[in-house]
Design a protein around this motif. Sequence first.
Motif, PDB file in Angstrom:
ATOM      1  N   LEU A 146      60.932  30.985  38.846  1.00  0.00           N
ATOM      2  CA  LEU A 146      61.303  31.740  37.640  1.00  0.00           C
ATOM      3  C   LEU A 146      60.128  31.859  36.679  1.00  0.00           C
ATOM      4  CD1 LEU A 146      64.889  30.450  36.761  1.00  0.00           C
ATOM      5  CD2 LEU A 146      64.227  32.561  37.942  1.00  0.00           C
ATOM      6  N   LEU A 147      59.288  30.833  36.619  1.00  0.00           N
ATOM      7  CA  LEU A 147      58.148  30.889  35.687  1.00  0.00           C
ATOM      8  C   LEU A 147      57.117  31.916  36.143  1.00  0.00           C
ATOM      9  CD1 LEU A 147      57.830  27.110  34.791  1.00  0.00           C
ATOM     10  CD2 LEU A 147      58.481  28.947  33.254  1.00  0.00           C
ATOM     11  N   TYR A 148      56.907  32.013  37.467  1.00  0.00           N
ATOM     12  CA  TYR A 148      56.009  33.068  37.959  1.00  0.00           C
ATOM     13  C   TYR A 148      56.645  34.439  37.744  1.00  0.00           C
ATOM     14  CZ  TYR A 148      53.181  29.392  39.913  1.00  0.00           C
ATOM     15  OH  TYR A 148      52.376  28.289  40.038  1.00  0.00           O
ATOM     16  N   ARG A 149      57.961  34.496  37.928  1.00  0.00           N
ATOM     17  CA  ARG A 149      58.646  35.774  37.729  1.00  0.00           C
ATOM     18  C   ARG A 149      58.584  36.211  36.266  1.00  0.00           C
ATOM     19  NH1 ARG A 149      61.846  37.636  41.888  1.00  0.00           N
ATOM     20  NH2 ARG A 149      61.813  36.309  43.739  1.00  0.00           N
ATOM     21  N   VAL A 150      58.661  35.265  35.327  1.00  0.00           N
ATOM     22  CA  VAL A 150      58.601  35.652  33.915  1.00  0.00           C
ATOM     23  C   VAL A 150      57.205  36.169  33.571  1.00  0.00           C
ATOM     24  CG1 VAL A 150      57.966  33.583  32.586  1.00  0.00           C
ATOM     25  CG2 VAL A 150      59.751  35.061  31.757  1.00  0.00           C
ATOM     26  N   ALA A 151      56.182  35.579  34.177  1.00  0.00           N
ATOM     27  CA  ALA A 151      54.817  36.072  33.950  1.00  0.00           C
ATOM     28  C   ALA A 151      54.716  37.515  34.427  1.00  0.00           C
ATOM     29  CB  ALA A 151      53.809  35.182  34.679  1.00  0.00           C
ATOM     30  N   ASP A 197      48.229  44.924  33.898  1.00  0.00           N
ATOM     31  CA  ASP A 197      47.706  44.839  35.263  1.00  0.00           C
ATOM     32  C   ASP A 197      47.924  43.415  35.787  1.00  0.00           C
ATOM     33  OD1 ASP A 197      46.239  44.694  37.564  1.00  0.00           O
ATOM     34  OD2 ASP A 197      44.289  45.117  36.629  1.00  0.00           O
ATOM     35  N   PRO A 198      48.807  43.236  36.796  1.00  0.00           N
ATOM     36  CA  PRO A 198      49.064  41.884  37.321  1.00  0.00           C
ATOM     37  C   PRO A 198      47.813  41.233  37.893  1.00  0.00           C
ATOM     38  CG  PRO A 198      50.453  43.539  38.437  1.00  0.00           C
ATOM     39  CD  PRO A 198      49.553  44.285  37.508  1.00  0.00           C
ATOM     40  N   GLY A 199      46.803  42.043  38.248  1.00  0.00           N
ATOM     41  CA  GLY A 199      45.579  41.504  38.835  1.00  0.00           C
ATOM     42  C   GLY A 199      44.586  40.996  37.802  1.00  0.00           C
ATOM     43  N   ASP A 200      44.882  41.196  36.510  1.00  0.00           N
ATOM     44  CA  ASP A 200      43.963  40.799  35.444  1.00  0.00           C
ATOM     45  C   ASP A 200      44.404  39.451  34.857  1.00  0.00           C
ATOM     46  OD1 ASP A 200      42.596  40.416  33.054  1.00  0.00           O
ATOM     47  OD2 ASP A 200      42.562  42.554  32.562  1.00  0.00           O
ATOM     48  N   ARG A 235      43.122  37.345  32.747  1.00  0.00           N
ATOM     49  CA  ARG A 235      42.998  37.132  31.306  1.00  0.00           C
ATOM     50  C   ARG A 235      44.181  37.760  30.564  1.00  0.00           C
ATOM     51  NH1 ARG A 235      39.348  39.034  27.382  1.00  0.00           N
ATOM     52  NH2 ARG A 235      39.086  40.860  28.696  1.00  0.00           N
ATOM     53  N   GLU A 236      44.546  38.951  31.030  1.00  0.00           N
ATOM     54  CA  GLU A 236      45.650  39.658  30.397  1.00  0.00           C
ATOM     55  C   GLU A 236      46.987  38.931  30.637  1.00  0.00           C
ATOM     56  OE1 GLU A 236      45.786  43.858  31.406  1.00  0.00           O
ATOM     57  OE2 GLU A 236      47.936  43.833  31.013  1.00  0.00           O
ATOM     58  N   VAL A 237      47.190  38.455  31.857  1.00  0.00           N
ATOM     59  CA  VAL A 237      48.437  37.736  32.154  1.00  0.00           C
ATOM     60  C   VAL A 237      48.520  36.493  31.270  1.00  0.00           C
ATOM     61  CG1 VAL A 237      49.809  36.591  33.939  1.00  0.00           C
ATOM     62  CG2 VAL A 237      48.366  38.533  34.574  1.00  0.00           C
ATOM     63  N   MET A 238      47.390  35.775  31.160  1.00  0.00           N
ATOM     64  CA  MET A 238      47.385  34.550  30.347  1.00  0.00           C
ATOM     65  C   MET A 238      47.627  34.858  28.875  1.00  0.00           C
ATOM     66  SD  MET A 238      47.347  32.006  32.215  1.00  0.00           S
ATOM     67  CE  MET A 238      47.363  30.826  30.867  1.00  0.00           C
ATOM     68  N   ALA A 239      47.064  35.966  28.397  1.00  0.00           N
ATOM     69  CA  ALA A 239      47.249  36.332  26.981  1.00  0.00           C
ATOM     70  C   ALA A 239      48.733  36.572  26.710  1.00  0.00           C
ATOM     71  CB  ALA A 239      46.430  37.573  26.649  1.00  0.00           C
ATOM     72  N   ARG A 240      49.413  37.213  27.650  1.00  0.00           N
ATOM     73  CA  ARG A 240      50.838  37.488  27.458  1.00  0.00           C
ATOM     74  C   ARG A 240      51.649  36.193  27.500  1.00  0.00           C
ATOM     75  NH1 ARG A 240      51.508  42.908  27.470  1.00  0.00           N
ATOM     76  NH2 ARG A 240      49.762  44.020  28.423  1.00  0.00           N
ATOM     77  N   VAL A 297      50.417  37.973  40.379  1.00  0.00           N
ATOM     78  CA  VAL A 297      50.328  37.159  39.166  1.00  0.00           C
ATOM     79  C   VAL A 297      50.155  35.676  39.537  1.00  0.00           C
ATOM     80  CG1 VAL A 297      51.773  36.339  37.255  1.00  0.00           C
ATOM     81  CG2 VAL A 297      51.638  38.786  37.741  1.00  0.00           C
ATOM     82  N   ALA A 298      50.886  35.273  40.605  1.00  0.00           N
ATOM     83  CA  ALA A 298      50.922  33.855  40.984  1.00  0.00           C
ATOM     84  C   ALA A 298      49.637  33.372  41.640  1.00  0.00           C
ATOM     85  CB  ALA A 298      52.105  33.603  41.931  1.00  0.00           C
ATOM     86  N   ARG A 299      48.742  34.291  41.996  1.00  0.00           N
ATOM     87  CA  ARG A 299      47.516  33.820  42.664  1.00  0.00           C
ATOM     88  C   ARG A 299      46.441  33.390  41.677  1.00  0.00           C
ATOM     89  NH1 ARG A 299      43.661  37.950  43.095  1.00  0.00           N
ATOM     90  NH2 ARG A 299      42.676  36.962  44.881  1.00  0.00           N
ATOM     91  N   HIS A 300      46.625  33.679  40.378  1.00  0.00           N
ATOM     92  CA  HIS A 300      45.591  33.325  39.394  1.00  0.00           C
ATOM     93  C   HIS A 300      45.611  31.820  39.094  1.00  0.00           C
ATOM     94  CE1 HIS A 300      44.974  37.516  38.825  1.00  0.00           C
ATOM     95  NE2 HIS A 300      46.134  37.741  38.235  1.00  0.00           N
ATOM     96  N   PRO A 301      44.471  31.149  39.231  1.00  0.00           N
ATOM     97  CA  PRO A 301      44.451  29.695  39.005  1.00  0.00           C
ATOM     98  C   PRO A 301      44.955  29.282  37.618  1.00  0.00           C
ATOM     99  CG  PRO A 301      42.386  30.420  40.006  1.00  0.00           C
ATOM    100  CD  PRO A 301      43.183  31.662  39.730  1.00  0.00           C
TER     101      PRO A 301
END
Length: 215
Positions: free
Chosen positions: A38-43, A53-56, A58-63, A103-107
């Motif tokens: 669920l936490l990956y899904r919320v991201a 962009d799910p591949g970015d 920095r952007e995912v983390m900012a959100r 999204v889930a592949r970003h460290p």
Amino acid sequence: MNDVEDVITIDGPAASGKSSVARRVAGELGIPFVSSGLLYRVAALLVEEGAGDPGDEREVMARLTGTVVRLLPSLQGDRLTVDGRDVTDGLHTDAIDASVSAVARHPRVRAWVTERLREIPGPFVIDGRDMGTTVFPGARAKFYLTAPPEVRARRRVGERAADLREVADAMRRRDRLDAAQSAPAPDALHIDTGDLTLDEVVSQVMDALSGVGAA
Ligand code: CDP
Ligand code: CDP
């Protein structure tokens, strides 16, 4: 951090039965069930809502860090809130299924999820991909569920009223993208659920737990 001795992990690929089994086992033990996906899904949802962009990374983390995300474990089904808004019902769509692995592949996203999960007070049963390896390597008991890809696709079609071939293709793609975090823990008990009913899987898990004094 929670006491890892109180944690039971159930990992495996999509539609292997993880969440159904984890919920039932948690119910029998009278402890909460946590769905780490669920936490990956919320991201993925936050990125989708912002047309990002799910591949970015920095952007995912900012959100993620710009909002208050809460996972509320419950036997009726975990709830997920974002700034107090309950977003749970929008987390299992085809669109989220299609973007969540990116999204889930970003460290840093993985580190953020891992940190959130380790804050949850035990005991609980938790399902995911890397619960027994990375997140709770010292868990009291670990299970790894599998089932042949065609069985898993048929199960998911039953839940989503979708086309079997499309579901099977999407699942294969997600298996491939999730491979990096999906290796079973060396000390996990493997259960092939392909020919088993849910009741049979739950009873195998409960039998194994009584062997380690966790049930
Ligand atoms: O139930 P299903 O396996 O279809 O999905 P989920 O457990 O909700 O996981 C959704 C996605 O989140 C997976 O496809 C992975 O990309 C990611 N995930 C992960 O990387 N690690 C976890 N521990 C749990 C989920
Ligand atoms: O959480 P995960 O994606 O691994 O699977 P799930 O959502 O718990 O299960 C997918 C579907 O397969 C559900 O509708 C279950 O009732 C069904 N099922 C199962 O999980 N295990 C069996 N042995 C038989 C059916």
